[in-house]
Design an enzyme around this catalytic site. Sequence first.
Site, PDB file in Angstrom:
ATOM      1  N   GLU A   1       0.351 -13.102  12.517  1.00 20.09           N
ATOM      2  CA  GLU A   1       0.944 -11.946  13.180  1.00 20.09           C
ATOM      3  C   GLU A   1       0.899 -10.790  12.177  1.00 20.09           C
ATOM      4  O   GLU A   1       0.997 -11.027  10.968  1.00 20.09           O
ATOM      5  CB  GLU A   1       2.404 -12.233  13.561  1.00 20.09           C
ATOM      6  CG  GLU A   1       2.579 -13.381  14.521  1.00 20.09           C
ATOM      7  CD  GLU A   1       2.010 -13.075  15.898  1.00 20.09           C
ATOM      8  OE1 GLU A   1       2.111 -11.920  16.347  1.00 20.09           O
ATOM      9  OE2 GLU A   1       1.447 -14.003  16.516  1.00 20.09           O
TER      10      GLU A   1
ATOM     11  N   ARG B   1     -11.704   2.551  -8.779  1.00 22.33           N
ATOM     12  CA  ARG B   1     -10.753   3.633  -9.099  1.00 22.33           C
ATOM     13  C   ARG B   1     -10.987   4.166 -10.519  1.00 22.33           C
ATOM     14  O   ARG B   1     -11.593   3.482 -11.345  1.00 22.33           O
ATOM     15  CB  ARG B   1      -9.319   3.110  -8.954  1.00 22.33           C
ATOM     16  CG  ARG B   1      -9.036   2.765  -7.508  1.00 22.33           C
ATOM     17  CD  ARG B   1      -7.589   2.515  -7.260  1.00 22.33           C
ATOM     18  NE  ARG B   1      -7.365   2.256  -5.843  1.00 22.33           N
ATOM     19  CZ  ARG B   1      -6.200   2.309  -5.241  1.00 22.33           C
ATOM     20  NH1 ARG B   1      -5.120   2.601  -5.933  1.00 22.33           N
ATOM     21  NH2 ARG B   1      -6.091   2.067  -3.950  1.00 22.33           N
TER      22      ARG B   1
ATOM     23  N   ARG C   1       1.891  -4.818   6.206  1.00 25.31           N
ATOM     24  CA  ARG C   1       1.212  -3.750   5.462  1.00 25.31           C
ATOM     25  C   ARG C   1       2.069  -2.501   5.489  1.00 25.31           C
ATOM     26  O   ARG C   1       2.483  -2.044   6.551  1.00 25.31           O
ATOM     27  CB  ARG C   1      -0.171  -3.442   6.022  1.00 25.31           C
ATOM     28  CG  ARG C   1      -0.878  -2.378   5.163  1.00 25.31           C
ATOM     29  CD  ARG C   1      -2.339  -2.198   5.451  1.00 25.31           C
ATOM     30  NE  ARG C   1      -2.938  -1.336   4.433  1.00 25.31           N
ATOM     31  CZ  ARG C   1      -4.193  -1.346   4.049  1.00 25.31           C
ATOM     32  NH1 ARG C   1      -5.023  -2.203   4.603  1.00 25.31           N
ATOM     33  NH2 ARG C   1      -4.651  -0.523   3.110  1.00 25.31           N
TER      34      ARG C   1
ATOM     35  N   ASP D   1       0.827  -1.214   0.000  1.00 22.38           N
ATOM     36  CA  ASP D   1       0.000   0.000   0.000  1.00 22.38           C
ATOM     37  C   ASP D   1       0.863   1.266   0.000  1.00 22.38           C
ATOM     38  O   ASP D   1       1.993   1.266   0.484  1.00 22.38           O
ATOM     39  CB  ASP D   1      -0.913  -0.026   1.243  1.00 22.38           C
ATOM     40  CG  ASP D   1      -2.068   0.947   1.112  1.00 22.38           C
ATOM     41  OD1 ASP D   1      -2.335   1.419  -0.010  1.00 22.38           O
ATOM     42  OD2 ASP D   1      -2.701   1.248   2.148  1.00 22.38           O
TER      43      ASP D   1
ATOM     44  N   LEU E   1      10.020 -21.015  -3.820  1.00 15.80           N
ATOM     45  CA  LEU E   1       8.970 -20.159  -3.256  1.00 15.80           C
ATOM     46  C   LEU E   1       7.665 -20.267  -4.050  1.00 15.80           C
ATOM     47  O   LEU E   1       7.677 -20.216  -5.277  1.00 15.80           O
ATOM     48  CB  LEU E   1       9.459 -18.699  -3.298  1.00 15.80           C
ATOM     49  CG  LEU E   1       8.435 -17.645  -2.878  1.00 15.80           C
ATOM     50  CD1 LEU E   1       8.256 -17.629  -1.367  1.00 15.80           C
ATOM     51  CD2 LEU E   1       8.865 -16.255  -3.370  1.00 15.80           C
TER      52      LEU E   1
ATOM     53  N   HIS F   1       2.712   3.855  -8.912  1.00 14.62           N
ATOM     54  CA  HIS F   1       2.468   2.450  -9.292  1.00 14.62           C
ATOM     55  C   HIS F   1       3.651   1.887 -10.083  1.00 14.62           C
ATOM     56  O   HIS F   1       4.013   0.722  -9.931  1.00 14.62           O
ATOM     57  CB  HIS F   1       1.180   2.324 -10.105  1.00 14.62           C
ATOM     58  CG  HIS F   1      -0.053   2.637  -9.305  1.00 14.62           C
ATOM     59  ND1 HIS F   1      -0.273   2.106  -8.064  1.00 14.62           N
ATOM     60  CD2 HIS F   1      -1.127   3.425  -9.565  1.00 14.62           C
ATOM     61  CE1 HIS F   1      -1.433   2.554  -7.587  1.00 14.62           C
ATOM     62  NE2 HIS F   1      -1.967   3.362  -8.476  1.00 14.62           N
TER      63      HIS F   1
ATOM     64  N   ARG G   1      -5.122  -1.671   8.748  1.00 16.42           N
ATOM     65  CA  ARG G   1      -6.378  -2.401   8.524  1.00 16.42           C
ATOM     66  C   ARG G   1      -6.107  -3.542   7.543  1.00 16.42           C
ATOM     67  O   ARG G   1      -5.073  -3.560   6.871  1.00 16.42           O
ATOM     68  CB  ARG G   1      -7.480  -1.474   7.999  1.00 16.42           C
ATOM     69  CG  ARG G   1      -7.094  -0.651   6.794  1.00 16.42           C
ATOM     70  CD  ARG G   1      -8.265   0.202   6.304  1.00 16.42           C
ATOM     71  NE  ARG G   1      -7.814   1.126   5.283  1.00 16.42           N
ATOM     72  CZ  ARG G   1      -7.463   2.386   5.524  1.00 16.42           C
ATOM     73  NH1 ARG G   1      -7.540   2.894   6.741  1.00 16.42           N
ATOM     74  NH2 ARG G   1      -7.037   3.161   4.537  1.00 16.42           N
TER      75      ARG G   1
ATOM     76  N   ARG H   1      -0.224   9.749  -9.217  1.00 15.80           N
ATOM     77  CA  ARG H   1      -0.328   8.429  -8.572  1.00 15.80           C
ATOM     78  C   ARG H   1       0.262   7.316  -9.457  1.00 15.80           C
ATOM     79  O   ARG H   1       0.850   6.362  -8.973  1.00 15.80           O
ATOM     80  CB  ARG H   1      -1.806   8.107  -8.281  1.00 15.80           C
ATOM     81  CG  ARG H   1      -2.455   9.050  -7.285  1.00 15.80           C
ATOM     82  CD  ARG H   1      -3.937   8.707  -7.132  1.00 15.80           C
ATOM     83  NE  ARG H   1      -4.119   7.294  -6.864  1.00 15.80           N
ATOM     84  CZ  ARG H   1      -4.002   6.733  -5.663  1.00 15.80           C
ATOM     85  NH1 ARG H   1      -3.725   7.479  -4.617  1.00 15.80           N
ATOM     86  NH2 ARG H   1      -4.186   5.443  -5.514  1.00 15.80           N
TER      87      ARG H   1
ATOM     88  N   TRP I   1       2.943   8.015  -1.987  1.00 17.39           N
ATOM     89  CA  TRP I   1       4.398   8.126  -2.196  1.00 17.39           C
ATOM     90  C   TRP I   1       4.678   9.090  -3.349  1.00 17.39           C
ATOM     91  O   TRP I   1       5.535   9.970  -3.249  1.00 17.39           O
ATOM     92  CB  TRP I   1       4.979   6.741  -2.501  1.00 17.39           C
ATOM     93  CG  TRP I   1       6.461   6.723  -2.728  1.00 17.39           C
ATOM     94  CD1 TRP I   1       7.425   6.540  -1.790  1.00 17.39           C
ATOM     95  CD2 TRP I   1       7.140   6.901  -3.984  1.00 17.39           C
ATOM     96  NE1 TRP I   1       8.682   6.596  -2.373  1.00 17.39           N
ATOM     97  CE2 TRP I   1       8.525   6.816  -3.722  1.00 17.39           C
ATOM     98  CE3 TRP I   1       6.715   7.120  -5.295  1.00 17.39           C
ATOM     99  CZ2 TRP I   1       9.486   6.938  -4.732  1.00 17.39           C
ATOM    100  CZ3 TRP I   1       7.678   7.247  -6.291  1.00 17.39           C
ATOM    101  CH2 TRP I   1       9.047   7.158  -5.999  1.00 17.39           C
TER     102      TRP I   1
ATOM    103  N   SER J   1      -7.530  -5.247  -5.223  1.00 20.38           N
ATOM    104  CA  SER J   1      -8.663  -5.782  -4.452  1.00 20.38           C
ATOM    105  C   SER J   1      -9.970  -5.659  -5.248  1.00 20.38           C
ATOM    106  O   SER J   1     -10.042  -4.910  -6.229  1.00 20.38           O
ATOM    107  CB  SER J   1      -8.798  -5.007  -3.139  1.00 20.38           C
ATOM    108  OG  SER J   1      -9.280  -3.704  -3.394  1.00 20.38           O
TER     109      SER J   1
ATOM    110  N   TRP K   1     -11.654  -1.840  -8.074  1.00 23.54           N
ATOM    111  CA  TRP K   1     -12.332  -1.593  -9.352  1.00 23.54           C
ATOM    112  C   TRP K   1     -12.999  -0.221  -9.363  1.00 23.54           C
ATOM    113  O   TRP K   1     -13.356   0.292 -10.426  1.00 23.54           O
ATOM    114  CB  TRP K   1     -13.384  -2.672  -9.632  1.00 23.54           C
ATOM    115  CG  TRP K   1     -12.807  -3.996 -10.025  1.00 23.54           C
ATOM    116  CD1 TRP K   1     -12.821  -5.149  -9.286  1.00 23.54           C
ATOM    117  CD2 TRP K   1     -12.151  -4.332 -11.260  1.00 23.54           C
ATOM    118  NE1 TRP K   1     -12.195  -6.172  -9.978  1.00 23.54           N
ATOM    119  CE2 TRP K   1     -11.777  -5.697 -11.189  1.00 23.54           C
ATOM    120  CE3 TRP K   1     -11.818  -3.613 -12.417  1.00 23.54           C
ATOM    121  CZ2 TRP K   1     -11.105  -6.352 -12.222  1.00 23.54           C
ATOM    122  CZ3 TRP K   1     -11.152  -4.270 -13.455  1.00 23.54           C
ATOM    123  CH2 TRP K   1     -10.809  -5.613 -13.353  1.00 23.54           C
TER     124      TRP K   1
END
Length: 251
Positions: free
Chosen positions: A204, A65, A185, A14, A125, A31, A191, A27, A19, A59, A63
């Site tokens: 955790e 945005r 996060r 996030d 991984l 990205h 959140r 923005r 940033w 997420s 959508w």
Amino acid sequence: MAARLPKHIAIIMDGNGRWAQRRGHSRIFGHVRGTSRVKAVVREANRLGIRALTMYAFSTENWSRPAPELKVLWRLLKKYLIRETEELHRENVRFRVIGEIDRLDPEVRAVIESSVRRLSGNTGLQLNFALSYGSRRELSRAARLFADDCVAGRRRPEDMNEELLREYLWTSELGDLAEVDLVIRTSGERRVSNFLLWQAAYAEFFFTELCWPDFEPKHLREALEDYSRRERRFGGVGPKSLAPPEKFAKL
Ligand code: IPE
Ligand code: IPE
Ligand code: MG
């Protein structure tokens, strides 16, 4: 390095927009920078022997945005996969996607499917991208699929339990790796934003003020150090609580 490593780390990447805006850019620029950070973190997780890494990239709520931002996000994802798949293959990384894949543009889906196929035989991984992912969607979908199975006579309502529910989730193919140990996060938000609610039930949490474009492998190692000091009790009593109950003995 941390002695006790999490098996499965999930990252909510996030703060790309903030940033960039703090630096006087759009923005979109955030990205672009954010996407370029993914590679080093994935490589570090693999190097450290983490078994699964799930990156929240988009997420179900995202959508909403503006269309130009959505266009850039999907273009960046496509570019990332086209550019990085061979490198991921050399690093023995396996790749999967969780979320509403049917909702994605066919061109994006084709690139995803090609990367998943290319990396499917790898044993290092397990990298998962959460795309058009939302836990509420995942859980309501699971309920619907189970109901369908009941109506078709393949299941009975009394079959439902925690083990069986897992089989209806997007993470079902991960088996016991689906359980998340550590959620990270970035950007200072505290959140979950509809991310892995079931799978992270006992995870955790590690929050950092850094925005995702500033997140580097050394910050991942910091999160792991912090994790290694946590006492995970899972509702039981931890080793520290098992010390002689001197005070209570006098009651
Ligand atoms: C995370 O950065 C990337 C996505 C959600 C796709 P944001 O775009 O949410 O950036 P902020 O939180 O608005 O700064
Ligand atoms: C969560 O970030 C989703 C991703 C990182 C992909 P958001 O920026 O969309 O979440 P909110 O709006 O702050 O909850
Ligand atoms: Mg955000």
